[in-house]
Design a protein around this motif. Structure first.
Motif, PDB file in Angstrom:
ATOM      1  N   UNK A 194       0.828  -1.208   0.000  1.00  0.00           N
ATOM      2  CA  UNK A 194       0.000   0.000   0.000  1.00  0.00           C
ATOM      3  C   UNK A 194       0.860   1.255   0.000  1.00  0.00           C
ATOM      4  N   UNK A 239      -3.733 -11.172   1.139  1.00  0.00           N
ATOM      5  CA  UNK A 239      -3.889 -10.850   2.560  1.00  0.00           C
ATOM      6  C   UNK A 239      -5.317 -11.212   3.023  1.00  0.00           C
ATOM      7  N   UNK A 240      -6.294 -10.984   2.140  1.00  0.00           N
ATOM      8  CA  UNK A 240      -7.676 -11.348   2.459  1.00  0.00           C
ATOM      9  C   UNK A 240      -7.808 -12.839   2.763  1.00  0.00           C
ATOM     10  N   UNK A 248      -6.038 -13.472   6.279  1.00  0.00           N
ATOM     11  CA  UNK A 248      -6.761 -13.016   7.469  1.00  0.00           C
ATOM     12  C   UNK A 248      -8.031 -13.843   7.693  1.00  0.00           C
ATOM     13  N   UNK A 249      -8.607 -14.384   6.611  1.00  0.00           N
ATOM     14  CA  UNK A 249      -9.774 -15.252   6.775  1.00  0.00           C
ATOM     15  C   UNK A 249      -9.412 -16.573   7.467  1.00  0.00           C
ATOM     16  N   UNK A 276     -10.644 -16.256  -2.416  1.00  0.00           N
ATOM     17  CA  UNK A 276      -9.676 -15.154  -2.342  1.00  0.00           C
ATOM     18  C   UNK A 276      -8.365 -15.538  -3.010  1.00  0.00           C
TER      19      UNK A 276
END
Lengths: 209, 209, 209
Positions: free
Chosen positions: B55, B93-94, B97-98, B185
């Motif tokens: 980011x 990353x999604x 984190x899931x 994802x």
């Protein structure tokens, strides 16, 4: 809703602003609907009306483009902008109609929160669209983009937390699936706000240099 | 992770390469995390750090674009490239984190395989990004695109096989839903590698003719 | 399927038309497969063949672009058009292969209906692609776009109704998940027809002015 409009006098800026403003109304209504569900079920058809109004503005924009020789931006930019704007309300309406169609009994707090984030993102989109008319303020697009990006990230965080909670507390898999569908549409609508911001950045960066 | 960077000296090529290289590290870490789950749960916050680093590079790129008068490609191409690059690590990353949020107990073999395919696709993206600096080798983009496309198809095949197996063997529908979310994802991240390749092809074909 | 083609003689228009026509055959076969399921399970590998044929035409188009100095449209438009065309059959094949992989027992009426809408949307795409060769009729693109848009909306409506019915009548959550996967692929394929129409509009509006 569109009866007050006299199409002949509207230019591209009017149409973009009208679309963005109508979407602000629509997503505010959706946020309210989520917060008061199921007592607010009557709102669903009003949200569908807002979505039709947006569709009409989109068609008017495409029509105007066909009738206009010199356009304020590239034709492709106009088409892209109005299409991406239209996607937001499409998904918002998709969320609303699923609440009704799937006979959702109650809306979890995370979903109410996500509805508010969407409404705020749409407000930012409206503010950003207003910059088109005032090219001198084009640099401000960055601030709106950043805020829309922040809201999109927040939306994503809420979606994940909402699903995690759902998996934890709701034992009926079919109830989970129904709510997951609504969550995903809300998140998609918030996502599309970022697409609009991207198109606006493209137009404004191009024309300011 | 970014502390070693001295932004003033970095040009667009450095930033694109840095982003792609950071994504390679992130997806390698994700592949490792999937293979060792749940013993590797501590990696999740490291993957989130990698995503934040990406980011930051994205923001630095947009900032540099604003401060630069003559850019090596169209502004729109720069924005498109860095945005599509950023999507890959977002989805990676999604997925990570899931795993944690949904308290996944164990990772099925197909999911480990899909994580490896994603890591390999990201490596190819990195190689392809390196071509930007060496325009003479622009034709090579086709080879990378083809390989990324092949990996994307393999990812899709693994996703389908993984879901089929899940439907066959897992009897708890909620467990299926959780794993399905992670699968999707991972597949989306692999998909986004193809989008990056498309943008690169667009830039390189344009500039080589 | 591609054995009859003599690549050297094909120009860009031939390839676009061939791709669109092949997709029409593929989605017609899919609609037939859905209507007769499970008696039509043998069709699945034929649909996969059609999808491979489309892939081949896509590669031939990209190859031709590389070997051609002066192209009828921008290189980026060619790449975009063939890629978006290719997405339609990708999703259609994804729906077909899920029917088989997930061992779907029977196809609900709404899904049969959605398959027919997809087949009709693909026919409209084919008609719209034919306009490229006859730039004088470029204005007609609007009529096809409108019809494709209408079919996409109808597809969305059928998807929602199909899911609502599924949630109402099917008590096995895993059976719902399997059918939901197929529904979503069919809807995605219909969606992609709209993307093709958008690219075509972009090209035709640009070149007619």
């Amino acid at each position: 809703m569109l009866s007050k409009m006299t199409p002949k006098k509207l230019d591209f800026f009017d149409l973009f602003e009208r679309h963005a403003k109508t979407s602000v109304e629509g997503t505010a209504l959706l946020a309210e609907t989520l917060a008061g569900w199921p007592g607010t079920a009557n709102n669903v058809c009003r949200i569908e009306e807002v979505e039709h109004a947006c569709d009409n503005i989109t068609h008017m924009t495409i029509d105007l483009m066909r009738r206009t020789y010199i356009t304020p931006f590239e034709r492709d930019e106009i088409r892209e902008l109005i299409s991406r704007l239209d996607d937001v309300m499409d998904h918002a309406q998709g969320a609303a109609s699923r609440l009704e169609l799937f006979k959702i009994q109650s809306v979890p707090p995370h979903m109410i929160e996500l509805g508010k984030v969407l409404a705020r993102a749409t407000e930012q989109v409206h503010e950003a669209v207003l910059l088109l008319r005032n090219i001198k303020k084009a640099q401000e697009i960055q601030a709106y983009s950043k805020e829309i990006n922040r809201l999109e990230n927040e939306g994503d965080r809420i979606l994940k937390a909402g699903l995690a909670e759902l998996f934890e507390t709701e034992k009926d898999p079919i109830a989970i699936m129904k709510l997951k569908e609504v969550y995903e549409r809300l998140e998609a609508a918030t996502d599309r706000c970022e697409d609009v911001a991207n198109v606006l950045e493209g137009i404004l960066i191009e024309h300011v240099g």
